[in-house]
Write a protein that holds these residues in place. Structure first.
Motif, PDB file in Angstrom:
ATOM      1  N   ASN A  97       0.856  -1.066   0.082  1.00  0.00           N
ATOM      2  CA  ASN A  97       0.162   0.082   0.136  1.00  0.00           C
ATOM      3  C   ASN A  97       0.855   1.268  -0.074  1.00  0.00           C
ATOM      4  OD1 ASN A  97      -2.752  -0.817   0.081  1.00  0.00           O
ATOM      5  ND2 ASN A  97      -2.297  -1.665   1.998  1.00  0.00           N
ATOM      6  N   PRO A 150      -5.877   1.739   2.133  1.00  0.00           N
ATOM      7  CA  PRO A 150      -5.498   0.511   2.780  1.00  0.00           C
ATOM      8  C   PRO A 150      -6.187  -0.473   3.299  1.00  0.00           C
ATOM      9  CG  PRO A 150      -3.862   2.455   3.089  1.00  0.00           C
ATOM     10  CD  PRO A 150      -5.187   2.943   2.681  1.00  0.00           C
ATOM     11  N   THR A 185      -8.019  -2.402   0.604  1.00  0.00           N
ATOM     12  CA  THR A 185      -7.292  -3.218  -0.056  1.00  0.00           C
ATOM     13  C   THR A 185      -6.804  -4.520   0.638  1.00  0.00           C
ATOM     14  OG1 THR A 185      -5.226  -2.010   0.444  1.00  0.00           O
ATOM     15  CG2 THR A 185      -6.133  -1.308  -1.794  1.00  0.00           C
ATOM     16  N   ASN A 213       2.726  -1.660   4.431  1.00  0.00           N
ATOM     17  CA  ASN A 213       1.964  -0.256   4.233  1.00  0.00           C
ATOM     18  C   ASN A 213       2.937   0.869   4.327  1.00  0.00           C
ATOM     19  OD1 ASN A 213      -0.739  -1.426   4.251  1.00  0.00           O
ATOM     20  ND2 ASN A 213      -0.709  -1.791   6.344  1.00  0.00           N
TER      21      ASN A 213
END
Length: 270
Positions: free
Chosen positions: A84, A140, A143, A161
Motif C-alpha cells: 500500500n 489501505p 485493499t 503499508n
C-alpha cells in the motif's frame, strides 16, 4: 530470483516509491499488478515492466478496489504480496499550495533567526480532512480486506503499508496527514495480530525525506534544510525504500509482523 512467479499488488505504482517498488519486484521475477489513479502515468512508466499488469484505480473507492482484486482472483486465484504505497500529503492543489507557502515562511524565519508559528487547524476543511483519510487510511483498509482471502488461499503472504515519519513525531502541519498515517499504523498492528495465524505478515514503513518528484517540487535550499534535520543528511532514494519493502515481503523478513520500520536517516530512532 526471490519473487519468481509471485503475485504482487502495489498501489501508487505509477511514480516515486511505488514505481521503484514495482521495478524491484519485477526484476525479481514477480507478476506485478500496479494500481494508480493515473492511467496515463501507468502506461508511461509502469506498463513496460516485465510481468506488469496496469490497474487504473482510486483506492478511496471501495467498490473499485473490490473489482480490482476480483481481477487478480480471476487471473491467478491468489495473491502473495500487497504493498500500500498510494498516498497524498495534501488532498488537492489548493491545500498543497497552502502547505508549501507555510513551509516556505518557516524556512525563511529559521534562516533569519525568527520563530514562525504556522496555523493549519482552523483552515482545514471537513472535505480536505475526509479526502486525505479516504486515500491514506480507508484505501489501505479496502485493499487489505480484499487481499486477505486471496492470501489465505495462497497459504500466506505479506502486506507492507507506507506510513510516514510524521506519524511518529509531533510536527506542525495539516492534521489530516499525520492523523491518516498514524491510523495506518494502528491498522497495521490490528491486521498483523488477526492474520498471523494464516501466515500473513503485516508491517509498515515510515520514511523521512525521499528523493521523489514530489520532494523535487520544493526549492533546493528548502530540501537541504529539511534533510539537515536528519543525522544522515540526505534524502533516501526510492530504490532504498523499495529494498526495505522486498526485505519485509520476502523470506528474510519472515519473523517480522506488526512492526514499523523508519528509513528516515535517523530522524526517527527507537
Amino acid at each position: 530470483m526471490r519473487f519468481q512467479d509471485r503475485i504482487v499488488f502495489i498501489t501508487g505504482a505509477a511514480s516515486g516509491m511505488g514505481l521503484a517498488t514495482a521495478r524491484a519486484f519485477s526484476a525479481e521475477g514477480a507478476v506485478v499488478f500496479g494500481a494508480d489513479t493515473s492511467a496515463e502515468n501507468l502506461d508511461r512508466d509502469f506498463a513496460a515492466l516485465p510481468g506488469a499488469r496496469p490497474v487504473p484505480l482510486d483506492v478511496a473507492d471501495s467498490a473499485a478496489v473490490r473489482a480490482a482484486f476480483a481481477r487478480v482472483d480471476d487471473e491467478f486465484g491468489r495473491l502473495d504480496v500487497l504493498v500500500n504505497a498510494a498516498g497524498v500529503n495534501a488532498p488537492n492543489q489548493a491545500a498543497l499550495d497552502r502547505l508549501n507557502a507555510e513551509n516556505e515562511k518557516g524556512f525563511l524565519a529559521a534562516k533569519e533567526g525568527r520563530r514562525h508559528v504556522p496555523e493549519f487547524l482552523e483552515e482545514t476543511s471537513d472535505e480536505d480532512f475526509d479526502r486525505t483519510l479516504r486515500i491514506n487510511l480507508h484505501g489501505p483498509f479496502y485493499t487489505t480486506r480484499a487481499a486477505a482471502p486471496l492470501m489465505k488461499r495462497a497459504g500466506g503472504g505479506a502486506i507492507v503499508n507506507f506510513s510516514s515519519s510524521a506519524a511518529l513525531m509531533g510536527i506542525a502541519m495539516p492534521a489530516y496527514y499525520p492523523s491518516s498515517k498514524a491510523g495506518l499504523l494502528g491498522l497495521t498492528r490490528a491486521c498483523a495480530a488477526e492474520l498471523a495465524p494464516f501466515s500473513i505478515r503485516v508491517n509498515a514503513l515510515a520514511p523521512g525525506a525521499v528523493d521523489t518528484p514530489l520532494l523535487r517540487q520544493n526549492d533546493a535550499e528548502f530540501n537541504e534544510f529539511l534533510v539537515g534535520m536528519q543525522p544522515i543528511e540526505r534524502a533516501a532514494t526510492p530504490e532504498e525504500v523499495a529494498a526495505s519493502v522486498l526485505f519485509l515481503a520476502g523470506d528474510e523478513g519472515a519473523y517480522y509482523t506488526g512492526q514499523t520500520f523508519s528509513p528516515s536517516g535517523g530522524l526517527v530512532m527507537h
